[in-house]
Enzyme design. Sequence first.
Site, PDB file in Angstrom:
ATOM      1  N   GLY A 317      46.806  35.782  12.260  1.00 35.25           N
ATOM      2  CA  GLY A 317      47.326  35.201  11.025  1.00 35.25           C
ATOM      3  C   GLY A 317      46.436  35.441   9.840  1.00 35.25           C
ATOM      4  N   GLY A 318      45.779  34.383   9.374  1.00 37.29           N
ATOM      5  CA  GLY A 318      44.973  34.483   8.163  1.00 37.29           C
ATOM      6  C   GLY A 318      45.810  34.220   6.926  1.00 37.29           C
ATOM      7  N   TRP A 319      45.154  34.264   5.780  1.00 40.49           N
ATOM      8  CA  TRP A 319      45.811  33.931   4.513  1.00 40.49           C
ATOM      9  C   TRP A 319      47.041  34.795   4.273  1.00 40.49           C
ATOM     10  CZ3 TRP A 319      46.239  30.183   1.286  1.00 40.49           C
ATOM     11  CH2 TRP A 319      46.638  30.382  -0.035  1.00 40.49           C
ATOM     12  N   GLU A 375      48.065  29.669   8.223  1.00 41.18           N
ATOM     13  CA  GLU A 375      47.756  29.021   6.945  1.00 41.18           C
ATOM     14  C   GLU A 375      49.016  28.920   6.075  1.00 41.18           C
ATOM     15  OE1 GLU A 375      44.297  30.775   5.038  1.00 41.18           O
ATOM     16  OE2 GLU A 375      43.419  31.268   6.955  1.00 41.18           O
ATOM     17  N   TYR A 451      35.296  24.995   3.367  1.00 44.63           N
ATOM     18  CA  TYR A 451      35.008  25.729   2.130  1.00 44.63           C
ATOM     19  C   TYR A 451      36.315  25.922   1.362  1.00 44.63           C
ATOM     20  CZ  TYR A 451      35.963  28.996   5.946  1.00 44.63           C
ATOM     21  OH  TYR A 451      36.474  29.585   7.076  1.00 44.63           O
TER      22      TYR A 451
END
Length: 617
Positions: A317-319, A375, A451
């Site tokens: 996945g990821g952004w 995300e 973060y």
Amino acid sequence: MIYTEGQTWETGYSGQLTINNDGDAALTDWTIEFTLPDGAEVTSLWNAELQTSGGTYIVTPPSWGADVPAGGSYGIGFNGSFSGGETAPVTCLINDAPCSGEAPDDTEAPTAPTALTATATTATSITLDWDAATDNVAVAGYEILDGTGEVVRALVGDTTSATVGGLSPDTEYTHTVRAYDAAGNRSAASAAVTTRTETDNGGDPSGPGDDRRVGYFTQWGIYARDYLVKDVDTSGTAEKLTHINYAFANVSADGQCFMANQTGEGDAYADYGRSFSAADSVDGTADSWSQDLRGNFNQLRELKEKHPHLRVHISIGGWTWSKNLSDAALTQDSREQMVSSCIDMYLRGNLPVIDGAGGTGAAAGVFDGIDLDWEWPGSAGHPDNTYRPEDKENFTALVQEFRDQLDALATETGQDYQLTSFMAADPEKIEAGYEVAALMEDFDFITLQGYDFHGAWEDTTNHQSNLTPIPNDPGPRTYSMQETVQAYVDRGADPADMVMGVPFYSRGWTGVPAGPDGDGLHQSATGAASGPYEDGIDDYKNIKDLSGYTLYRDEAAGTAWLYDGTTFWTYDDPTAMEQKVAWAKQQGLGGIMAWSLDGDDAQGSLITAIDAALEQP
């Protein structure tokens, strides 16, 4: 609103503010302002946000919201310290109107909870269950007290289970629980239960230590950043890690893992097609044209041969690549298809043949598990990403499907495959996307986004990775790891199963005036600071040697920033990393995760600081 005092001890006490809504509509926004007598102060507060201005305490709803229903109530608890004398608020306003200070016509306390038992322990936490109390009106919540009578957890609602974290290994702790109602009446405490924590934290048995040390290796880092798998070795980083997450695996529009497609998405060349020279290879041997596995995957396999304790997970996945996950998780059939395709490609190692590389079993043995990085389920992420309200339960079902298929593969192969996940920091996203208690049954551990709390997409400078709430934080949303961890614990997560994320990069603004303190913090900016890859972001290895800047710190929040009178960079250096690790250990968390390894310097200064701090008793 009314105030009631709870337990007192030698130098402290507990109190509660209860908002009673007698109206016929929900109270969706509220602000409480109060002052305390000389010598008394609030030391911690739960179920709300707390700021101070002079001697005034300002209490507002938590970031995930706290509507007070019509005819209902909402309780806010706190612990305080005092030097003798009075503790009750001297002045009190709610939405600029005087607090009534009068309790409803209810003076009957709830019955005491019964059957308090410890149902689970780790080295740093104890999970307690009890039978519900009763009340003539309704029980509003429960408070867990330690052996001194101090409140260590306060819970709103009818929950009868909670985890107390931040404990020391191999230590006896005594707890009781009591109930309270909307009028502030408190029951007698339950019978006490004494429990000893475990001798270790249940971390991975091999590797540099019991705590998990997770680092993300980015597929694209081998280009502009020139960060190769070999650098993980030569910097000394590999010997200090327990896990590497390889970012990212892609999921297609039809819900299957893939390496590259006809539209040019994906980078199979970096993954397993590129030939590395002898000078750029972990084992010092150049790749040949006839190898069926080259690229990063082959280098990771060589790294594992040199450091057998390392586990490598493929992160899905990821952004950007979360855009198809909502569709892939939508039905049982689509979930089975996605999970099967990902396991076949990465764990069985069956790669499509591209430029002579790949084939059946080509990548077998490279990956030891799956890391999910959606995300965000149930919430907006990248503008191209799809999300739905039903993502919350669908994510639980997807995780269960991964767990089932991984267990079946483990039975077939005799190997152990872990399942982990990168999870959101924002309590609103946590509530919208995660059935936390159910998910934790299937995950080996989760990593928390520690973060990107703020960045140059906002026009005001701020911290991107603070541990604790920042007084007078201008927002627009306020975040801290303290609130994030508590949100997961409140929903059923064990602190020992959570790994805190830290950034190996910085966020920056320019056109920043000095402000009243001269440090540029919380000041309006004209735009994003110039960065080598994209504006507003830079790696630690570049930031650490900037000249003409003054270094500032917030010791309690574990933050550092650089300011030269115009440009402001919020970042983490080795000292900030040590502060973050110390805080994570105090909370009983299960380790540290870094995004991403290519941001560290050639000596591995950040991971070295993390490793040394984790090794401290």
